[in-house]
Design an enzyme around this catalytic site. Structure first.
Site, PDB file in Angstrom:
ATOM      1  N   TYR A 147     -25.476  10.559 -76.730  1.00  0.00           N
ATOM      2  CA  TYR A 147     -25.481  10.939 -75.314  1.00  0.00           C
ATOM      3  C   TYR A 147     -24.277  11.817 -75.002  1.00  0.00           C
ATOM      4  CZ  TYR A 147     -25.527  10.291 -70.211  1.00  0.00           C
ATOM      5  OH  TYR A 147     -25.547  10.489 -68.853  1.00  0.00           O
ATOM      6  N   LYS A 151     -24.120  15.655 -73.808  1.00  0.00           N
ATOM      7  CA  LYS A 151     -23.577  16.007 -72.492  1.00  0.00           C
ATOM      8  C   LYS A 151     -22.391  16.960 -72.621  1.00  0.00           C
ATOM      9  CE  LYS A 151     -26.440  13.770 -69.774  1.00  0.00           C
ATOM     10  NZ  LYS A 151     -27.188  14.399 -68.682  1.00  0.00           N
TER      11      LYS A 151
END
Ligand code: ADP
Length: 251
Positions: A147, A151
């Site tokens: 993640y 990001k």
């Protein structure tokens, strides 16, 4: 006319509602077609729901086509679809999970930006794009590597796209939410502990978590005329969490 990906829940749904309240026609695109339809059905203005997997070219084509068929053009994009993946320490990260998170969060945003820019070129005019980044675009954590990597990558996309878009009247920015106790964050399994820490002020100076509407407000600002000179920017909406030095603090 606005497209919101991942508009079926959480931040995306709030953004769709906010943009619709401000008068935009909205295409709500989500891999979960039922929730997209529910959100679109509740919007005040004209809206269309599209079932689309943003990690595929076919999925992106589907929502672009739906928007153009119904409304003739697209002015605003909120590229928000995302997944958290499995929380695990680095030695235990499953490569398939890594690939999936990168495919949805990063590849999906790349495909969405590319489609947006092609659309704006065809329309022969400017436009604006906001990508949902995260406080995890800016800081480290030890259990959300895919993640966090995806990001962080979004910021590269935003800056590169803003460079290309600048002379063409296309603005590209990111919003970086902190603790929003719904959707992806709720799925992390850390929501309760993080919320307690936030309330005590150790991680979040404002001593509370945020709401999806507080993120949607920043999205609307970045997509709107008030941000007409803002591009390539990452706007944190995190109650001050990013600026905190967690080693040295008082109280
Ligand atoms: P948050 O509000 O914190 O961003 P949510 O999980 O509520 O978290 O929202 C993410 C949205 O993105 C969900 O509606 C989810 O169905 C959607 N989504 C996840 N993967 C995809 C995908 N591959 N294509 C399109 N939408 C997706």
């Amino acid at each position: 006319m606005a497209v919101v990906t991942g508009g079926g829940s959480g931040i995306g749904a709030a953004s769709a509602r906010r943009l619709a309240r401000e008068g935009a026609y909205v295409v709500v695109a989500d891999v979960d077609g039922e929730s997209a339809a529910r959100v679109a059905g509740e919007l005040p203005g004209e809206a269309v729901a599209v079932t689309a997997d943003v990690s595929t070219e076919a999925g992106v084509d589907a929502y672009i086509r739906a928007a153009v068929d119904r409304f003739g053009r697209i002015d605003l994009h909120h590229l928000n679809a995302g997944v958290l993946g499995t929380m695990a320490p680095l030695p235990d990260v499953d490569p398939a999970d890594f690939d999936h998170v990168i495919a949805v969060n990063l590849r999906g945003s790349f495909l969405g930006l590319r489609a947006a820019f092609r659309r704006y070129r065809e329309q022969d005019g400017g436009g604006a794009v906001v990508v949902t980044a995260s406080i995890s675009s800016l800081r480290g954590a030890d259990d959300q590597l895919p993640y966090q990597t995806s990001k962080h990558g979004l910021l590269g996309l935003v800056r590169g796209a803003a460079m290309y878009g600048g002379p063409r009247g296309i603005r590209v920015n990111a919003v970086a939410p902190g603790l929003i106790p719904t959707g992806i964050f709720a799925a992390s399994g850390h929501a309760d502990r993080a919320q307690t820490l936030a309330l005590r002020g150790g991680t979040t100076p404002m001593r509370r978590v945020g709401t999806v509407d507080e993120i949607a407000g920043v999205v609307a600002f970045l997509l709107g005329e008030d941000a007409s000179y803002v591009t390539g920017e990452v706007v944190s909406a995190d109650g001050g969490a990013f600026m905190v030095n967690t080693v040295v603090r008082s109280g």
